[in-house]
Design a protein around this motif. Structure first.
Motif, mmCIF file in Angstrom:
data_model
loop_
_atom_site.group_PDB
_atom_site.id
_atom_site.type_symbol
_atom_site.label_atom_id
_atom_site.label_comp_id
_atom_site.label_asym_id
_atom_site.label_seq_id
_atom_site.Cartn_x
_atom_site.Cartn_y
_atom_site.Cartn_z
ATOM 1 N N GLY A 57 0.846 -1.194 0.000
ATOM 2 C CA GLY A 57 0.000 0.000 0.000
ATOM 3 C C GLY A 57 0.872 1.232 0.000
ATOM 4 N N GLU A 58 0.260 2.396 0.146
ATOM 5 C CA GLU A 58 1.027 3.631 0.166
ATOM 6 C C GLU A 58 1.937 3.697 1.385
ATOM 7 O OE1 GLU A 58 -1.522 6.969 -0.172
ATOM 8 O OE2 GLU A 58 -2.248 6.449 -2.165
ATOM 9 N N CYS A 92 -7.395 -13.028 -10.701
ATOM 10 C CA CYS A 92 -8.689 -12.336 -10.628
ATOM 11 C C CYS A 92 -8.496 -10.840 -10.419
ATOM 12 C CB CYS A 92 -9.536 -12.916 -9.494
ATOM 13 S SG CYS A 92 -10.018 -14.643 -9.717
ATOM 14 N N ILE A 93 -7.570 -10.475 -9.538
ATOM 15 C CA ILE A 93 -7.304 -9.058 -9.282
ATOM 16 C C ILE A 93 -6.741 -8.395 -10.536
ATOM 17 C CG2 ILE A 93 -5.873 -7.457 -7.949
ATOM 18 C CD1 ILE A 93 -6.128 -9.434 -5.593
ATOM 19 N N GLU A 94 -5.858 -9.099 -11.220
ATOM 20 C CA GLU A 94 -5.270 -8.567 -12.448
ATOM 21 C C GLU A 94 -6.332 -8.297 -13.503
ATOM 22 O OE1 GLU A 94 -0.999 -9.390 -14.308
ATOM 23 O OE2 GLU A 94 -2.370 -11.097 -14.534
ATOM 24 N N LYS A 143 4.566 -13.506 -3.565
ATOM 25 C CA LYS A 143 5.220 -12.449 -4.336
ATOM 26 C C LYS A 143 4.291 -11.938 -5.430
ATOM 27 C CE LYS A 143 9.263 -11.467 -7.217
ATOM 28 N NZ LYS A 143 10.479 -12.025 -7.866
ATOM 29 N N ARG A 144 3.599 -12.852 -6.086
ATOM 30 C CA ARG A 144 2.675 -12.427 -7.143
ATOM 31 C C ARG A 144 1.520 -11.609 -6.563
ATOM 32 N NH1 ARG A 144 0.688 -11.994 -11.876
ATOM 33 N NH2 ARG A 144 -1.328 -12.836 -12.520
ATOM 34 N N ALA A 159 -0.007 -4.317 -5.653
ATOM 35 C CA ALA A 159 0.650 -3.015 -5.770
ATOM 36 C C ALA A 159 0.262 -2.339 -7.081
ATOM 37 C CB ALA A 159 2.164 -3.176 -5.675
ATOM 38 N N GLU A 160 0.236 -3.119 -8.149
ATOM 39 C CA GLU A 160 -0.103 -2.576 -9.462
ATOM 40 C C GLU A 160 -1.551 -2.112 -9.530
ATOM 41 O OE1 GLU A 160 -0.606 -4.223 -14.048
ATOM 42 O OE2 GLU A 160 0.653 -5.319 -12.624
#
Length: 242
Positions: A73-74, A165-167, A190-191, A197-198
């Motif tokens: 996150g930020e 799914c998020i991608e 890691k993925r 993050a993306e």
């Protein structure tokens, strides 16, 4: 002077606070409280992320585990804030398997709790993918992950499926992913970090080969505790309020 009513109320508060640690009697609550006091001697107690670190150390029985957590996150507090907000909004808590679901406390919130495993049996049979991966894809088709707290404690393939799914546009409120093992576990976490993050999805993960459903449930429970404290006015979960 402490009255019997005061003592009873105090005991009930303590039971709510430590029920997820297995404490349901006065002696057990004292043990749980003492244990957490010891943890706080070794883990900072300054930020919301520190609270999650403390819970990870208590869950794993390893002071050094605090250094293995990762917050996407930020800033480090963002996923904790997002999770607490989701609890206050009564978001669904979705886990990968039964064990993780069983570990998430029923106290301090009105969130529905559901597990992925058991869904997607036909998809698993047709494609040969793991039951947990198929289950995650099936729940995603139902929209179960939107604005939900998604907790993965066991299956790397569930984490990889969730990342896909998020991608593709799914947006949970927060992801807690600590799948354990020697095959794909580290890669799956890691993925999750990279995709979250993306795509701007807050996440709490760990590095290394350790993890598991107990850890995932414990971290999710801490999000619930933060929400409870915010509800009681003991802290603010608004950004910049620290």
């Amino acid at each position: 002077m402490t009255t019997d009513a005061d003592a009873e109320a105090s005991a009930e508060d303590g039971q709510d606070q430590y029920a997820d640690l297995g404490a349901t009697t006065r002696d057990a609550m004292e043990i749980a409280e003492t244990s957490m006091e010891i943890v706080r001697q070794f883990v900072p107690d300054e930020t919301l992320a520190d609270r999650v670190r403390q819970k990870s150390v208590h869950s794993m029985g390893d002071i050094e585990f605090q250094h293995l957590l990762r917050f996407t996150g930020e800033n480090e507090d963002e996923p904790v804030r997002a999770g607490a907000r989701a609890v206050l909004d009564e978001a669904t808590i979705v886990t990968d398997i039964t064990m993780a679901k069983a570990g998430v406390t029923s106290r301090g919130h009105d969130c529905d709790r559901r597990k992925a495993i058991g869904s997607g049996a036909e998809l698993a049979a047709e494609t040969g993918m793991t039951r947990t991966a198929a289950a995650m894809l099936e729940l995603d088709r139902e929209g179960a992950f939107e604005d939900a707290i998604v907790t993965i404690g066991n299956a790397p393939t569930a984490a990889l499926a969730l990342a896909d799914c998020i991608e593709q546009g799914t947006r949970p409120a927060v992801v807690v992913a600590t799948p354990v093992g020697f095959v794909k576990a580290e890669e799956s976490r890691k993925r999750i970090r990279e995709v979250c993050a993306e795509r701007g999805v807050p996440a709490i993960t760990n590095v290394g080969k350790r993890g598991g459903s107990g850890l995932a449930a414990a971290l999710t429970n801490e999000l619930i505790h933060v929400a409870s404290d915010a509800r009681e006015g003991e802290l603010s979960i608004e950004a910049g309020a620290d």
